[in-house]
Design a protein around this motif. Structure first.
Motif, PDB file in Angstrom:
ATOM      1  N   PHE A   1       0.845  -1.190   0.000  1.00  0.00           N
ATOM      2  CA  PHE A   1       0.000   0.000   0.000  1.00  0.00           C
ATOM      3  C   PHE A   1       0.878   1.237   0.000  1.00  0.00           C
ATOM      4  CE2 PHE A   1       0.870  -1.104   4.377  1.00  0.00           C
ATOM      5  CZ  PHE A   1       1.073   0.109   5.021  1.00  0.00           C
ATOM      6  N   SER A   2       0.260   2.388  -0.118  1.00  0.00           N
ATOM      7  CA  SER A   2       0.972   3.673  -0.076  1.00  0.00           C
ATOM      8  C   SER A   2       0.040   4.705   0.525  1.00  0.00           C
ATOM      9  CB  SER A   2       1.389   4.097  -1.485  1.00  0.00           C
ATOM     10  OG  SER A   2       0.236   4.360  -2.279  1.00  0.00           O
ATOM     11  N   ALA A   3       0.570   5.912   0.745  1.00  0.00           N
ATOM     12  CA  ALA A   3      -0.264   6.987   1.286  1.00  0.00           C
ATOM     13  C   ALA A   3      -1.387   7.338   0.320  1.00  0.00           C
ATOM     14  CB  ALA A   3       0.595   8.217   1.570  1.00  0.00           C
ATOM     15  N   ALA A   4      -1.109   7.212  -0.985  1.00  0.00           N
ATOM     16  CA  ALA A   4      -2.133   7.525  -1.986  1.00  0.00           C
ATOM     17  C   ALA A   4      -3.170   6.415  -2.104  1.00  0.00           C
ATOM     18  CB  ALA A   4      -1.474   7.764  -3.341  1.00  0.00           C
ATOM     19  N   GLN A   5      -2.779   5.182  -1.765  1.00  0.00           N
ATOM     20  CA  GLN A   5      -3.687   4.030  -1.850  1.00  0.00           C
ATOM     21  C   GLN A   5      -3.598   3.234  -0.544  1.00  0.00           C
ATOM     22  OE1 GLN A   5      -2.036   2.332  -5.510  1.00  0.00           O
ATOM     23  NE2 GLN A   5      -3.912   2.943  -6.573  1.00  0.00           N
ATOM     24  N   PRO A   6      -4.239   3.752   0.512  1.00  0.00           N
ATOM     25  CA  PRO A   6      -4.065   3.162   1.838  1.00  0.00           C
ATOM     26  C   PRO A   6      -5.012   2.008   2.168  1.00  0.00           C
ATOM     27  CG  PRO A   6      -5.397   5.134   1.994  1.00  0.00           C
ATOM     28  CD  PRO A   6      -5.034   4.994   0.537  1.00  0.00           C
ATOM     29  N   ALA A   7      -5.942   1.705   1.298  1.00  0.00           N
ATOM     30  CA  ALA A   7      -6.996   0.758   1.654  1.00  0.00           C
ATOM     31  C   ALA A   7      -6.450  -0.607   2.058  1.00  0.00           C
ATOM     32  CB  ALA A   7      -7.978   0.607   0.494  1.00  0.00           C
ATOM     33  N   GLU A   8      -5.290  -1.000   1.489  1.00  0.00           N
ATOM     34  CA  GLU A   8      -4.754  -2.325   1.770  1.00  0.00           C
ATOM     35  C   GLU A   8      -4.212  -2.463   3.192  1.00  0.00           C
ATOM     36  OE1 GLU A   8      -5.067  -4.961  -0.341  1.00  0.00           O
ATOM     37  OE2 GLU A   8      -6.291  -3.498  -1.415  1.00  0.00           O
ATOM     38  N   ARG A   9      -4.116  -1.355   3.919  1.00  0.00           N
ATOM     39  CA  ARG A   9      -3.733  -1.488   5.332  1.00  0.00           C
ATOM     40  C   ARG A   9      -4.706  -2.395   6.078  1.00  0.00           C
ATOM     41  NH1 ARG A   9      -2.637   0.624   9.498  1.00  0.00           N
ATOM     42  NH2 ARG A   9      -0.403   0.361   9.838  1.00  0.00           N
ATOM     43  N   ALA A  10      -5.978  -2.343   5.688  1.00  0.00           N
ATOM     44  CA  ALA A  10      -6.976  -3.180   6.347  1.00  0.00           C
ATOM     45  C   ALA A  10      -6.683  -4.662   6.136  1.00  0.00           C
ATOM     46  CB  ALA A  10      -8.373  -2.834   5.829  1.00  0.00           C
ATOM     47  N   VAL A  11      -6.150  -5.005   4.971  1.00  0.00           N
ATOM     48  CA  VAL A  11      -5.772  -6.399   4.703  1.00  0.00           C
ATOM     49  C   VAL A  11      -4.648  -6.823   5.640  1.00  0.00           C
ATOM     50  CG1 VAL A  11      -4.894  -7.997   2.953  1.00  0.00           C
ATOM     51  CG2 VAL A  11      -6.496  -6.183   2.299  1.00  0.00           C
ATOM     52  N   ASN A  12      -3.695  -5.936   5.850  1.00  0.00           N
ATOM     53  CA  ASN A  12      -2.588  -6.230   6.753  1.00  0.00           C
ATOM     54  C   ASN A  12      -3.057  -6.338   8.200  1.00  0.00           C
ATOM     55  OD1 ASN A  12      -0.033  -6.232   5.075  1.00  0.00           O
ATOM     56  ND2 ASN A  12      -0.966  -4.309   4.417  1.00  0.00           N
ATOM     57  N   LYS A  13      -4.021  -5.502   8.578  1.00  0.00           N
ATOM     58  CA  LYS A  13      -4.552  -5.600   9.943  1.00  0.00           C
ATOM     59  C   LYS A  13      -5.208  -6.954  10.158  1.00  0.00           C
ATOM     60  CE  LYS A  13      -7.583  -3.327  13.308  1.00  0.00           C
ATOM     61  NZ  LYS A  13      -8.386  -2.112  13.614  1.00  0.00           N
ATOM     62  N   ALA A  14      -5.990  -7.387   9.202  1.00  0.00           N
ATOM     63  CA  ALA A  14      -6.639  -8.694   9.327  1.00  0.00           C
ATOM     64  C   ALA A  14      -5.604  -9.813   9.377  1.00  0.00           C
ATOM     65  CB  ALA A  14      -7.614  -8.897   8.165  1.00  0.00           C
ATOM     66  N   ALA A  15      -4.553  -9.696   8.566  1.00  0.00           N
ATOM     67  CA  ALA A  15      -3.493 -10.716   8.573  1.00  0.00           C
ATOM     68  C   ALA A  15      -2.755 -10.728   9.895  1.00  0.00           C
ATOM     69  CB  ALA A  15      -2.529 -10.449   7.418  1.00  0.00           C
ATOM     70  N   LEU A  16      -2.524  -9.538  10.463  1.00  0.00           N
ATOM     71  CA  LEU A  16      -1.843  -9.448  11.757  1.00  0.00           C
ATOM     72  C   LEU A  16      -2.707 -10.062  12.858  1.00  0.00           C
ATOM     73  CD1 LEU A  16       0.600  -8.419  13.366  1.00  0.00           C
ATOM     74  CD2 LEU A  16      -0.558  -6.201  13.551  1.00  0.00           C
ATOM     75  N   GLN A  17      -4.008  -9.795  12.814  1.00  0.00           N
ATOM     76  CA  GLN A  17      -4.898 -10.399  13.806  1.00  0.00           C
ATOM     77  C   GLN A  17      -4.898 -11.923  13.694  1.00  0.00           C
ATOM     78  OE1 GLN A  17      -8.327  -8.041  12.704  1.00  0.00           O
ATOM     79  NE2 GLN A  17      -8.237  -6.843  14.602  1.00  0.00           N
ATOM     80  N   ARG A  18      -4.880 -12.443  12.468  1.00  0.00           N
ATOM     81  CA  ARG A  18      -4.817 -13.900  12.305  1.00  0.00           C
ATOM     82  C   ARG A  18      -3.491 -14.449  12.810  1.00  0.00           C
ATOM     83  NH1 ARG A  18      -7.131 -12.548   7.306  1.00  0.00           N
ATOM     84  NH2 ARG A  18      -5.104 -12.771   6.266  1.00  0.00           N
TER      85      ARG A  18
END
Length: 484
Positions: A268-285
């Motif tokens: 992800f990047s500052a211009a396209q931050p939506a994928e942070r949510a994917v990383n959060k879910a992966a971190l929770q798993r």
């Protein structure tokens, strides 16, 4: 621009040998300096991992006797670094941690091991390797602290010397009986020499005799001149204040880049931050936390120690639970803290999770997936974790000390600076103040517009080495000019 030659001397270097932020700095700074006309060679001990990394290295020196045994100096390149390795099997051919044995205790000959490293730095500084005679010898932390002293007492033409303090708490203290074994003259054991409260301090040796002293943030440079922050060396640092400066650390933004990072679940990047949510879910798993996208996920990547304030965070577990905050912690250190965090994770599944140890790839995922990152240090020379957090959009929650004060902007400061806030700071460094900071962060997290602005401002912050390396280059040039 005249090309300058710098010999850096350190006990570890990323990515070959790393126990902390020192290795990151020593590994990243040379490439940044190259853009400023500075060529760096880095001298490190010939640990097994170093020799393995330099398997095809050239032998530049071979001496039959050096601090108790035969040695070679090898020259080679690895991961973009030009290295000299002091291959001394009697000193460094040991598995595991560079400083401690399998029993967790310091190697009993650490004084000799690192005096030898400093001596070789002095020898190279005086021309022992004719293909690379440095203009500057730059010593990092106590393990290299004897280099400026040995060059001083040699009484011969020498390069300029710079001593960088990465953490004043580690001072390299040894018995005065070791003076001759270290290669120091009797006259050096004095208040204006290497003597330190009845011991020899390798760090004090560097601070006493280096031409210039740097540390890793402006605020820490001021703090260590106080009696409290100086840890017994405040008076010396006040005396040498005219040659002491604080230069902020940076991070290698090619290694720490969320747009290209191979160790995270989604780039992800500052211009396209939506994928942070994917990383959060992966971190929770990964940590077996509840899949709760609307709960603030607090990350911690740290040594578990009093300095790092991890006892204060432990006291705030009721605050986290009461606020509905999840905790993902990666770290090791004090055995009591390890055990207490592990017990809390056991008692609070889905809410608190702990991994004891260090895992570089997991550290990247925490930065990419945590909503906020806590650094509650009682003192922090610079800190790199919060710089990585800014780069990855994990909002830092930090104590207002040292480099944390210099690198994170709170809402309360922006009216003065005019800059955008990038995190939450708390002071004093107490359990109650940390609780207030955590509640404030959670309140901000639940205001999605404000939180997004914090993330964007953090990701726009320059945390690279480029401008900071320029300050080192300017210091080197000024010193080289005065020595000529």
């Amino acid at each position: 621009m005249t090309q300058l030659r710098v010999l850096a001397v350190a006990s570890e270097v990323y990515p070959i040998v790393k126990t902390g932020g020192l290795a990151d700095v020593v590994g990243a700074l040379p490439a940044a300096l190259q853009r400023h006309g500075v060529t760096t060679r880095t001298l490190v001990p010939g640990y097994p991992d170093v020799l393995k990394a330099l398997a095809s290295a050239e032998t530049l020196l071979h001496w039959p006797e050096f601090y108790g045994g035969p040695i070679r100096v090898l020259g080679g390149a690895r991961d973009g670094l030009d290295l000299f390795a002091l291959d001394a099997p009697h000193l460094y051919a040991r598995p595991g941690n560079p400083y401690v044995g399998p029993d967790g205790r310091d190697w009993p000959d650490n004084g000799i091991r690192f005096a030898a490293l400093s001596r070789m730095a002095a020898e190279i500084g005086q021309g022992a390797i004719t293909s690379f005679v440095p203009d500057i010898v730059h010593a990092h932390d106590w393990q290299a602290g004897l280099a400026p002293a040995l060059l001083h007492y040699a009484g011969q033409p020498r390069p300029g010397t710079v001593m960088t303090v990465h953490n004043l708490a580690y001072q390299g203290q040894f018995s005065p009986d070791m003076l001759a074994a270290f290669g120091l003259p009797g006259e050096s054991y004095a208040l204006q020499g290497v003597e330190y409260y009845g011991t020899i301090s390798l760090l004090k040796a560097g601070l006493q005799f280096a031409d210039r002293i740097t540390t890793v943030s402006p605020t820490y440079a001021r703090e260590i001149q106080s009696d409290e922050g100086g840890m017994g060396l405040g008076g010396l640092l006040r005396e040498r204040a005219d040659v002491l400066s604080g230069i902020l650390n940076g991070i290698d933004i090619s290694v720490w880049n969320p747009a290209t990072d191979p160790d995270i679940a989604a780039r992800f990047s500052a211009a396209q931050p939506a994928e942070r949510a994917v990383n959060k879910a992966a971190l929770q798993r990964r940590f077996r936390l509840d899949p709760a996208p609307d709960a603030m996920l607090l990350g911690v990547i740290s040594r578990l120690s009093w300095q790092k304030g991890l006892d204060l965070l432990l006291e705030n577990i009721p605050t986290l639970l009461g606020e509905g905050i999840q905790l993902a912690l990666l770290g090791s250190g004090d055995r009591d803290l390890q055990d207490r965090y592990a017990a809390l994770a056991h008692d609070n599944p889905g809410r608190i999770a702990v991994v004891i140890g260090y895992d570089e790839a997991l550290a990247h995922l925490i930065q990419a997936g945590a909503d906020a990152l806590a650094v509650p240090s009682r003192f922090e020379p610079c800190g790199l974790t919060q710089l990585c957090a800014l780069r990855y959009g994990a909002v830092p929650v930090v104590a207002n000390v040292g480099g944390l004060a210099d690198t994170v902007l709170d809402f309360d400061e922006v009216a003065i600076t005019g800059d955008a806030p990038t995190g939450v700071k708390f002071a004093p460094v107490t359990s109650d103040a940390l609780a207030h900071g955590l509640r404030k962060a959670n309140l901000l997290f639940n205001d999605k517009v404000t939180w997004r602005r914090l993330q964007q401002a953090g990701m726009a912050t320059d945390v690279s080495w480029h401008n900071r390396a320029g300050r080192y280059a300017a210091l080197y040039r000024e010193l080289a000019t005065t020595r000529r």
